[in-house]
Design a protein around this motif. Structure first.
Motif, PDB file in Angstrom:
ATOM      1  N   ARG A  31       0.847  -1.196   0.000  1.00  0.00           N
ATOM      2  CA  ARG A  31       0.000   0.000   0.000  1.00  0.00           C
ATOM      3  C   ARG A  31       0.885   1.251   0.000  1.00  0.00           C
ATOM      4  NH1 ARG A  31      -4.298  -1.132   3.943  1.00  0.00           N
ATOM      5  NH2 ARG A  31      -5.807  -1.475   2.301  1.00  0.00           N
ATOM      6  N   PHE A  34       7.387   3.844   3.532  1.00  0.00           N
ATOM      7  CA  PHE A  34       7.623   5.097   4.231  1.00  0.00           C
ATOM      8  C   PHE A  34       9.067   5.163   4.728  1.00  0.00           C
ATOM      9  CE2 PHE A  34       3.142   6.320   4.662  1.00  0.00           C
ATOM     10  CZ  PHE A  34       2.514   5.118   4.393  1.00  0.00           C
ATOM     11  N   TYR A  36      11.381   7.362   7.529  1.00  0.00           N
ATOM     12  CA  TYR A  36      11.370   8.276   8.658  1.00  0.00           C
ATOM     13  C   TYR A  36      12.804   8.496   9.126  1.00  0.00           C
ATOM     14  CZ  TYR A  36       6.312   7.533   9.376  1.00  0.00           C
ATOM     15  OH  TYR A  36       4.942   7.477   9.231  1.00  0.00           O
ATOM     16  N   MET A  91       3.441  -0.414   4.586  1.00  0.00           N
ATOM     17  CA  MET A  91       2.033  -0.636   4.910  1.00  0.00           C
ATOM     18  C   MET A  91       1.494  -1.629   3.889  1.00  0.00           C
ATOM     19  SD  MET A  91      -1.125   2.065   5.160  1.00  0.00           S
ATOM     20  CE  MET A  91      -0.347   3.065   6.415  1.00  0.00           C
ATOM     21  N   SER A  96      -5.118  -4.511   8.198  1.00  0.00           N
ATOM     22  CA  SER A  96      -5.116  -3.225   8.875  1.00  0.00           C
ATOM     23  C   SER A  96      -4.073  -2.277   8.297  1.00  0.00           C
ATOM     24  CB  SER A  96      -4.877  -3.440  10.368  1.00  0.00           C
ATOM     25  OG  SER A  96      -5.051  -2.235  11.070  1.00  0.00           O
ATOM     26  N   TYR A  97      -3.954  -1.124   8.905  1.00  0.00           N
ATOM     27  CA  TYR A  97      -3.128  -0.054   8.345  1.00  0.00           C
ATOM     28  C   TYR A  97      -1.877   0.215   9.163  1.00  0.00           C
ATOM     29  CZ  TYR A  97      -7.336   0.628   5.628  1.00  0.00           C
ATOM     30  OH  TYR A  97      -8.406   0.437   4.798  1.00  0.00           O
ATOM     31  N   GLN A  98      -1.461  -0.766   9.964  1.00  0.00           N
ATOM     32  CA  GLN A  98      -0.263  -0.525  10.756  1.00  0.00           C
ATOM     33  C   GLN A  98       0.970  -0.597   9.883  1.00  0.00           C
ATOM     34  OE1 GLN A  98      -2.062  -3.342  11.017  1.00  0.00           O
ATOM     35  NE2 GLN A  98      -0.795  -5.099  11.555  1.00  0.00           N
ATOM     36  N   LEU A  99       2.051   0.035  10.357  1.00  0.00           N
ATOM     37  CA  LEU A  99       3.337   0.004   9.675  1.00  0.00           C
ATOM     38  C   LEU A  99       4.193  -1.125  10.241  1.00  0.00           C
ATOM     39  CD1 LEU A  99       4.168   3.834   9.606  1.00  0.00           C
ATOM     40  CD2 LEU A  99       3.301   2.411   7.737  1.00  0.00           C
TER      41      LEU A  99
ATOM     42  N   TYR B  33      -2.585   5.300  16.358  1.00  0.00           N
ATOM     43  CA  TYR B  33      -1.826   4.055  16.492  1.00  0.00           C
ATOM     44  C   TYR B  33      -0.915   4.133  17.724  1.00  0.00           C
ATOM     45  CZ  TYR B  33      -2.803   4.177  11.437  1.00  0.00           C
ATOM     46  OH  TYR B  33      -3.406   4.280  10.209  1.00  0.00           O
ATOM     47  N   TYR B  35       2.627   2.171  19.101  1.00  0.00           N
ATOM     48  CA  TYR B  35       3.743   1.288  18.796  1.00  0.00           C
ATOM     49  C   TYR B  35       4.654   1.212  20.025  1.00  0.00           C
ATOM     50  CZ  TYR B  35       2.597   1.890  13.809  1.00  0.00           C
ATOM     51  OH  TYR B  35       1.974   1.910  12.585  1.00  0.00           O
ATOM     52  N   PHE B  45       4.034  -2.729  16.251  1.00  0.00           N
ATOM     53  CA  PHE B  45       2.654  -2.269  16.312  1.00  0.00           C
ATOM     54  C   PHE B  45       1.928  -2.872  17.506  1.00  0.00           C
ATOM     55  CE2 PHE B  45      -1.558  -1.224  15.100  1.00  0.00           C
ATOM     56  CZ  PHE B  45      -2.326  -2.381  15.169  1.00  0.00           C
ATOM     57  N   TYR B  48      -4.616  -0.094  16.912  1.00  0.00           N
ATOM     58  CA  TYR B  48      -5.024   0.913  15.929  1.00  0.00           C
ATOM     59  C   TYR B  48      -6.490   1.266  16.147  1.00  0.00           C
ATOM     60  CZ  TYR B  48      -6.991   2.087  11.259  1.00  0.00           C
ATOM     61  OH  TYR B  48      -7.684   2.635  10.209  1.00  0.00           O
ATOM     62  N   ASP B  56      -8.303  -2.329  16.225  1.00  0.00           N
ATOM     63  CA  ASP B  56      -7.513  -3.501  15.850  1.00  0.00           C
ATOM     64  C   ASP B  56      -6.498  -3.739  16.964  1.00  0.00           C
ATOM     65  OD1 ASP B  56      -5.246  -4.280  13.056  1.00  0.00           O
ATOM     66  OD2 ASP B  56      -5.742  -5.377  14.877  1.00  0.00           O
ATOM     67  N   SER B  58      -4.672  -6.472  17.388  1.00  0.00           N
ATOM     68  CA  SER B  58      -3.903  -7.671  17.047  1.00  0.00           C
ATOM     69  C   SER B  58      -2.448  -7.612  17.489  1.00  0.00           C
ATOM     70  CB  SER B  58      -3.974  -7.917  15.535  1.00  0.00           C
ATOM     71  OG  SER B  58      -3.427  -6.825  14.826  1.00  0.00           O
ATOM     72  N   LEU B  91       5.309   4.738  21.611  1.00  0.00           N
ATOM     73  CA  LEU B  91       5.100   5.812  20.649  1.00  0.00           C
ATOM     74  C   LEU B  91       3.665   5.807  20.149  1.00  0.00           C
ATOM     75  CD1 LEU B  91       8.413   5.198  18.734  1.00  0.00           C
ATOM     76  CD2 LEU B  91       7.824   7.384  19.772  1.00  0.00           C
ATOM     77  N   PRO B  98      -7.182   6.246   7.442  1.00  0.00           N
ATOM     78  CA  PRO B  98      -6.430   5.009   7.196  1.00  0.00           C
ATOM     79  C   PRO B  98      -5.625   5.133   5.915  1.00  0.00           C
ATOM     80  CG  PRO B  98      -8.777   4.702   6.781  1.00  0.00           C
ATOM     81  CD  PRO B  98      -8.633   6.040   7.416  1.00  0.00           C
ATOM     82  N   ALA B  99      -4.471   4.536   5.893  1.00  0.00           N
ATOM     83  CA  ALA B  99      -3.572   4.506   4.736  1.00  0.00           C
ATOM     84  C   ALA B  99      -2.894   5.849   4.486  1.00  0.00           C
ATOM     85  CB  ALA B  99      -4.269   4.043   3.472  1.00  0.00           C
ATOM     86  N   GLN B 102       1.501   8.536   8.759  1.00  0.00           N
ATOM     87  CA  GLN B 102       1.408   8.568  10.212  1.00  0.00           C
ATOM     88  C   GLN B 102       2.457   9.522  10.771  1.00  0.00           C
ATOM     89  OE1 GLN B 102       1.364   4.545  11.810  1.00  0.00           O
ATOM     90  NE2 GLN B 102       0.142   3.842  10.065  1.00  0.00           N
TER      91      GLN B 102
END
Lengths: 111, 113
Positions: A31, A34, A36, A91, A96-99, B33, B35, B45, B48, B56, B58, B91, B98-99, B102
């Protein structure tokens, strides 16, 4: 399972000595990828997002590129203030949308 | 504008105590989010939140960890009966949706003695 591997773990450069940081990844549908920057004792600071192979983005002395398996962060003529840990994250297109982050490359630029 | 803020900056606690960590996202950001960054490890992670949807969870490592987000804004991460292995930097990040990109806060450094 999504995976991100960064190399090298640490890199020392002389001021003005250009180089590249590598981020290899495996993902079930990307998706976004990134980059950082993280300074000691601080949270990650956003640099770039890349979405598809062939895409490139630039900011000052930094240029990020993306292929289907790797991303590179090219640093041109670095300065001591570029010293930091550079983090790559992806991503996934699934779920889900976690990194998912790599462990980072610690860059030191020596005057 | 104001970025993501977190409090406290540092927290030292004794093994077995409960701790609460707070995150204030960027105004208008609907996604939030959490982390965890342990020494020598990458960011991991945890949880979320998106708008009013079910979170979420998970990534939460055990049932000692929980989080809530009140009014779609401020979030609190709670760790019950802390263990030494919980010592890390926690953090928080937020994004417009979403998407989206961040943006991270400065983190809370937790030390469990």
């Amino acid at each position: 399972e999504d995976q991100v591997t960064q190399s090298p773990e640490a890199l020392r450069l002389q001021e003005g000595e250009s180089s590249s940081l590598n981020c290899s990844y495996t993902v079930s549908g990307l998706r976004g990828l990134f980059w950082y920057r993280q300074d000691p004792g601080k949270g990650p600071e956003f640099l770039f997002t890349l979405y598809s192979a062939g895409e490139e983005k630039e900011k000052e002395r930094l240029k990020a590129t993306l292929t289907k398996k790797e991303s590179f962060l090219h640093i041109t003529a670095p300065k001591p203030e570029d010293s930091a840990t550079y983090l790559c994250a992806l991503m996934s297109g699934a779920g889900s949308y976690q990194l998912t982050f790599g462990k980072g490359t610690k860059l030191s630029v020596i005057p | 504008g104001a970025g993501v803020s977190q409090s406290p900056s540092n927290k030292v606690t004794e093994k077995g105590k409960d701790v609460e960590l707070r995150c204030d996202p960027i105004s208008g950001h609907t996604a939030l989010y959490w982390y965890r960054q342990s020494l020598g490890q990458g960011l991991e992670f945890l949880i979320y939140f998106q708008g009013n949807s079910a979170p979420d969870k998970s990534g939460l490592p055990s049932d000692r960890f929980s989080a809530e987000r009140t009014g779609g804004s401020v979030s609190t991460l709670t760790i019950q009966r802390t263990q030494q292995e919980d010592s890390a930097v926690y953090l928080c990040a937020s994004s417009l949706g979403p998407a989206e990109t961040q943006y991270f806060g400065p983190g809370t450094r937790l030390l469990v003695l």
